[in-house]
Design an enzyme around this catalytic site. Structure first.
Site, PDB file in Angstrom:
ATOM      1  N   HIS A 133       0.864  -1.173   0.000  1.00  0.00           N
ATOM      2  CA  HIS A 133       0.000   0.000   0.000  1.00  0.00           C
ATOM      3  C   HIS A 133       0.910   1.235   0.000  1.00  0.00           C
ATOM      4  O   HIS A 133       2.014   1.185   0.548  1.00  0.00           O
ATOM      5  CB  HIS A 133      -0.836   0.129   1.280  1.00  0.00           C
ATOM      6  CG  HIS A 133      -1.772  -0.980   1.595  1.00  0.00           C
ATOM      7  ND1 HIS A 133      -1.388  -2.119   2.247  1.00  0.00           N
ATOM      8  CD2 HIS A 133      -3.108  -1.107   1.397  1.00  0.00           C
ATOM      9  CE1 HIS A 133      -2.443  -2.907   2.431  1.00  0.00           C
ATOM     10  NE2 HIS A 133      -3.503  -2.323   1.923  1.00  0.00           N
ATOM     11  N   ASP A 170       2.333   1.945   3.452  1.00  0.00           N
ATOM     12  CA  ASP A 170       3.293   0.978   4.018  1.00  0.00           C
ATOM     13  C   ASP A 170       4.709   1.408   3.672  1.00  0.00           C
ATOM     14  O   ASP A 170       5.638   1.196   4.436  1.00  0.00           O
ATOM     15  CB  ASP A 170       3.150  -0.428   3.411  1.00  0.00           C
ATOM     16  CG  ASP A 170       1.755  -0.956   3.380  1.00  0.00           C
ATOM     17  OD1 ASP A 170       0.971  -0.584   4.260  1.00  0.00           O
ATOM     18  OD2 ASP A 170       1.453  -1.756   2.468  1.00  0.00           O
TER      19      ASP A 170
HETATM   20  C1  XLS Z   1      -7.692  -6.770   4.610  1.00  0.00           C
HETATM   21  C2  XLS Z   1      -7.233  -6.914   3.234  1.00  0.00           C
HETATM   22  C3  XLS Z   1      -6.080  -6.031   2.830  1.00  0.00           C
HETATM   23  C4  XLS Z   1      -5.973  -5.983   1.321  1.00  0.00           C
HETATM   24  C5  XLS Z   1      -5.183  -4.848   0.797  1.00  0.00           C
HETATM   25  O1  XLS Z   1      -8.418  -7.590   5.151  1.00  0.00           O
HETATM   26  O2  XLS Z   1      -6.913  -8.262   3.030  1.00  0.00           O
HETATM   27  O3  XLS Z   1      -4.903  -6.488   3.409  1.00  0.00           O
HETATM   28  O4  XLS Z   1      -5.436  -7.160   0.823  1.00  0.00           O
HETATM   29  O5  XLS Z   1      -5.701  -3.627   1.149  1.00  0.00           O
END
Ligand code: XLS
Ligand code: NI
Ligand code: NI
Length: 444
Positions: free
Chosen positions: A103, A106
């Protein structure tokens, strides 16, 4: 650059490689050819940046437990982000996996303004490009975090305030362009806050219309910048919102078709999201493949005794083999892959624990791939499915499907022919035994 994972000094050895005394895979060998393709190309494994490097091991009752020096308070945000990036790429290279996912927040610290956030992202993405060139690690997908900041508490695209929609649009634009810059294979949208909790304040139809405006904006921009990766929606039924719009694959398909977006988006199916929706992961994968919706996978597992997204590392070959079988049967991944959307348990505080989690999960996938290839080769399941529907291939079945008979003609024919069809066994137990026969007899 200082080495972070000093307790794993050398790259993890692939299965079949000479024993050097370090960590090793039991099954995964990226160059091993299975059903005509290498394991690496079949599985297209990615490590996620967020759980592994951006999460301190906190939960709602307690603080972070992990040793992640770049998350300490009071550091210069860009320097801390660089230390995190160094550790992440050291990990990817030692683990020997070809892809990663992240993201915006991150990788790069959020600034005080959108413009500052964008500058931070540009700096870190430029640096990531260098690390990718050095290590050969590629980007499976990028995504914007539209759920952590308080401004998104009532949703991003579905927020009652259009300024929040515009803010989300800015973040997605920047992150889509960053993903394009890094040669990403896909771009993901997960709408954890695109939903509602009480039923007393939302206008459901309006929120759906907003989301239906957001998605084509993203698709148009993708084309404008020449990004050829796949756009993926990630279904999840709830958590953090009580009711989430992208509940499961079937709901997403209905939404996309209703708003004429079915050509623009595919799904990123997460194992634990599938189970939270009351389906099995196998179900969601089979449904997506059979409806032209399949894109990518977030590999993990839930806990059968509780109802939240525990994101544990996958470890059941029995369950995973069935899903990998459907993927192989459907022709395999195109731009997608298996992203490890997985997190360590809070007590797993050794640096090497991050390796153990991924190694076990990757071996589970590799072993499931061997089983799935053997199931395909064996052919029992497909033959049983074909035989079950044989009546539709010609004669009466064909004429019905081709629209040759209307209801009255069909009724007349059924009466005249004195039709009395007899039930046929679904043979569930026999089929389950066939799967186990193959699981138990497939060599590593
Ligand atoms: C949360 C989601 C998140 C997505 C990306 O439950 O899995 O991690 O994969 O935003
Ligand atoms: Ni996910
Ligand atoms: Ni999840």
């Amino acid at each position: 650059m200082t080495e972070f994972f000093t307790d794993v000094p050398q790259p993890v050895a692939f299965a079949g490689a000479p024993d050097t005394g370090g960590l090793r895979y039991q099954v995964y060998d990226p160059n091993r050819v299975v059903a005509g393709t290498t394991m690496a190309e079949h599985l297209r494994i990615a490590v996620c940046y967020w759980h592994s490097f951006h999460w301190p091991g906190s939960d709602i009752f307690g603080a972070g437990t992990f040793d992640r020096p770049w998350l300490a308070a009071g550091l210069d945000p860009i320097e801390a982000a660089m230390a995190k990036q160094d550790a992440a790429f050291e990990f990817f290279a030692k683990l020997g996996t070809p892809f990663f996912c992240f993201h915006d927040v991150d990788m790069a610290p959020e600034g005080a303004t959108l413009a500052e956030s964008r500058r931070n992202l540009d700096v870190m993405v430029e640096r990531a490009a260098g690390k990718m060139a050095e290590t050969g690690v590629r980007l499976l997908w990028g995504t914007a975090n539209l759920f952590s900041h308080p401004r998104y508490a009532a949703g991003a695209a579905t927020n009652p305030d259009p300024q929040v929609f515009a803010h989300a649009a800015a973040q997605v634009r920047h992150m889509l362009e960053a993903t394009h810059r890094l040669g990403g294979a896909n771009y993901v949208l997960w709408g954890g806050r695109e939903g509602y909790e009480p039923l007393l304040n939302p206008r459901l139809r309006r929120e759906a219309a907003q989301l239906a405006r957001f998605l084509p904006l993203v698709a148009e921009h993708k084309r404008r910048i020449g990004f050829t990766g796949t756009l993926l929606l990630e279904p999840k039924p709830q958590e953090p919102a009580k009711h989430q719009y992208d509940y499961d694959c079937s709901t997403v398909l209905g939404f996309l078709e209703r708003y004429d977006l079915a050509d623009e988006y595919r799904v990123n199916i997460e194992v634990n999201h599938a189970t939270l929706s009351g389906h099995s992961f196998h179900h969601e994968v089979a449904f997506a493949l059979d409806h032209g919706l399949f894109g990518s996978i977030d590999a993990n597992r839930g806990d059968p005794q509780n109802g939240w997204d525990t994101d544990q590392f996958p470890n059941s070959v029995d369950e995973m083999s069935l899903a990998v079988y459907e993927i192989l049967r459907g022709g395999g991944f195109t731009t997608g892959g298996f992203n490890f959307d997985t997190k360590l348990r809070r007590q797993s505080i050794d640096r090497s624990d991050l390796f153990h989690g991924h190694i076990g999960g990757i071996d589970t996938l590799a072993r499931s791939l061997l089983v799935a290839a053997a199931m395909l080769d064996d052919g029992t399941i497909e033959r049983a499915r074909d035989a079950r529907y044989a009546g539709w291939d010609d004669g009466l079945g064909r004429r019905i499907l081709d629209g040759e008979v209307d209801l009255a003609a069909l009724a007349d024919e059924a009466v005249a022919g004195d039709l009395d069809p007899r039930p046929v066994s679904g043979r569930q137990e026999w089929l389950e035994n066939q799967v186990n026969r193959i699981i138990w007899s497939t060599p590593n």
